[in-house]
Design a protein around this motif. Structure first.
Motif, short mmCIF file in Angstrom:
data_model
loop_
_atom_site.label_atom_id
_atom_site.label_comp_id
_atom_site.label_asym_id
_atom_site.label_seq_id
_atom_site.Cartn_x
_atom_site.Cartn_y
_atom_site.Cartn_z
N MET A 56 -16.26 39.97 -40.89
CA MET A 56 -15.38 39.25 -41.74
C MET A 56 -16.33 38.66 -43.06
O MET A 56 -15.60 38.67 -44.17
CB MET A 56 -14.89 38.12 -40.84
N ASP A 57 -17.54 38.37 -42.96
CA ASP A 57 -18.05 37.94 -44.03
C ASP A 57 -18.35 39.14 -45.12
O ASP A 57 -18.43 39.12 -46.35
CB ASP A 57 -19.68 37.53 -43.63
N HIS A 58 -18.56 40.39 -44.75
CA HIS A 58 -18.37 41.50 -45.38
C HIS A 58 -17.20 41.54 -46.17
O HIS A 58 -17.17 41.97 -47.14
CB HIS A 58 -18.83 42.84 -44.61
N VAL A 59 -16.09 41.47 -45.21
CA VAL A 59 -14.71 41.70 -45.90
C VAL A 59 -14.58 40.61 -47.17
O VAL A 59 -13.86 40.95 -48.00
CB VAL A 59 -13.56 41.71 -44.66
N LYS A 60 -14.96 39.55 -46.80
CA LYS A 60 -14.58 38.50 -47.79
C LYS A 60 -15.50 38.53 -49.03
O LYS A 60 -15.03 38.57 -50.18
CB LYS A 60 -15.27 37.19 -47.23
N ASP A 64 -14.25 39.04 -52.73
CA ASP A 64 -14.81 38.38 -53.89
C ASP A 64 -15.27 39.14 -54.92
O ASP A 64 -14.85 38.96 -56.07
CB ASP A 64 -15.95 37.55 -53.48
N SER A 65 -15.81 40.59 -54.52
CA SER A 65 -16.12 41.38 -55.67
C SER A 65 -14.91 41.68 -56.45
O SER A 65 -14.97 41.77 -57.76
CB SER A 65 -16.78 42.52 -55.05
N ALA A 66 -13.81 42.02 -55.58
CA ALA A 66 -12.61 42.73 -56.35
C ALA A 66 -12.17 41.23 -57.39
O ALA A 66 -11.40 41.59 -58.28
CB ALA A 66 -11.47 42.96 -55.39
N ILE A 73 -6.56 43.98 -54.39
CA ILE A 73 -6.49 44.88 -53.11
C ILE A 73 -5.37 44.75 -52.25
O ILE A 73 -4.94 43.82 -52.04
CB ILE A 73 -7.73 44.50 -52.21
N PRO A 74 -4.69 45.89 -52.32
CA PRO A 74 -3.21 46.11 -51.61
C PRO A 74 -3.11 46.00 -49.80
O PRO A 74 -2.34 46.38 -49.29
CB PRO A 74 -2.54 47.50 -52.05
N PHE A 75 -4.26 45.39 -49.36
CA PHE A 75 -4.44 44.85 -47.84
C PHE A 75 -5.00 43.58 -47.79
O PHE A 75 -5.20 43.01 -48.74
CB PHE A 75 -5.13 45.96 -47.24
N LYS A 160 -20.55 43.09 -55.52
CA LYS A 160 -21.20 44.39 -55.07
C LYS A 160 -20.34 45.67 -55.60
O LYS A 160 -19.28 46.22 -55.14
CB LYS A 160 -21.08 44.40 -53.61
N CYS A 161 -20.54 46.09 -56.98
CA CYS A 161 -19.69 46.82 -57.83
C CYS A 161 -20.55 48.22 -57.92
O CYS A 161 -21.92 48.27 -58.22
CB CYS A 161 -19.67 46.35 -59.25
#
Ligand code: PPE
Length: 310
Positions: A56-60, A64-66, A73-75, A160-161
């Motif tokens: 979940m930390d990676h998803v967050k 954040d990057s987006a 992000i469409p999800f 993280k781009c």
């Protein structure tokens, strides 16, 4: 690519497709302008089955990057979380390196991304030790890069781009061409920043020090894990600017990252770090980190998400 991985399925904007069908058009925005944000995380083979580490930390961080790049992000976060867990399940994996990525897809070219669809993909790879098989025990030989890390207010380091990794490639290739495993980049002010794909820690006079977020570092999830583990082990940990020369006189230095995990550094610019082998504090932190991620001790932080809900 590993031929076994190529037999797997990839989650592509909401559904699973065969590896060979997970393609995009060469005229996609991302190809021309590097317009992608991504994550990398590991799934470990524990006694209770496969478990993703701090998913979940990676998803967050992906979201954040987006957000920084005004990418919608469409999800939902929960949907991307589930897509990652399901990628492990559908491919019947025990352990894996997961690569969630969101990017601007195919519509028109031109820098202006308005109206270009955002695609989200999750792929799984088998990835061994990032800095070589011996790295974890023996440590690696690195140099200080002649390339500076992305400067503040140019490429945001907290995102993280994909495009950030052009800078990382310069750092990595220069180091490898000169016979080193990795490079350490300095920030625009000349202070220590990070490796091409790792955060860095030094141990000096009993204190553990890592560069602050203002030194153009990615807010690493392994970095955060090590800070918490070390503090719970009663070490003093601070985020502080590190002058280059402190690298040479530090007692111990190590890298952290999802791919690199906790990897000791044994020489920098051919100068031995401490005794020139993995140091005792690094070893203790490594052991605690690996014990937690491999499920050998109780995970007091709730960092593991069991793929089969055990
Ligand atoms: N800094 C950079 C520049 C970086 O790329 C990473 C991860 C880190 C720090 C550590 O962050 P974390 O993984 O959250 O602890 N690098 C990823 C990609 C490496 C690659 O070659 O690709 C990784 O470790 O997955």
């Amino acid at each position: 690519m590993n031929p076994q991985d190529e037999k797997g399925k990839i989650w592509f904007s909401g559904k699973f497709v065969d590896w060979k069908d997970a393609n995009i058009h060469v005229m996609s925005h991302v190809i021309h302008y590097g317009s992608a944000v991504f994550e990398g995380l590991r799934c470990y083979d524990t006694a209770n089955g496969p478990a993703t580490f701090r998913l979940m930390d990676h998803v967050k961080r992906l979201f954040d990057s987006a957000k920084i790049y005004r990418m919608q992000i469409p999800f939902s976060e929960q949907e991307v979380f589930e897509a990652c867990q399901e990628t492990v399940r559908i491919n019947n994996l025990k352990s894996a390196y997961l690569r969630p990525i969101a990017f601007r897809g195919y519509k028109t070219l031109g820098v202006d991304p308005t109206g270009i669809p955002i695609e989200v993909v999750v792929g799984a790879l088998s990835w061994g030790k990032y800095l070589g098989d011996e790295a974890i025990n023996d440590g690696v030989d690195v140099r200080v890069s002649s390339w500076t890390r992305i400067a503040p207010n140019t490429f945001p380091a907290m995102a993280k781009c994909g495009a950030n990794y052009m800078n990382s490639q310069l750092i990595k290739m220069e180091a490898m061409c000169d016979g080193y495993v990795e490079g350490i980049a300095l920030d625009a002010n000349g202070y220590v920043s990070e490796g091409s794909g790792e955060n860095i820690f030094i141990i000096w006079r009993g204190k553990i020090i890592t560069p602050p977020l203002g030194a153009s570092v990615l807010p690493g999830i392994t970095r955060d894990s090590v800070i918490r583990i070390a503090r719970d082990m009663k070490y003093e940990v601070c985020e502080q600017l590190i002058p280059r020369e402190l690298l040479y006189i530090a007692d111990e230095v190590f890298f952290t990252g999802s791919a690199a995990e906790v990897s000791p550094i044994r020489t920098i610019d051919r100068i031995p770090v401490g005794s020139g082998t993995r140091g005792p504090v690094t070893e203790k932190i490594q052991r605690r980190f690996f014990d937690i991620i491999e499920g050998k001790v109780k995970d007091p932080y709730g960092w593991l998400s069991y793929v089969y809900n055990k």
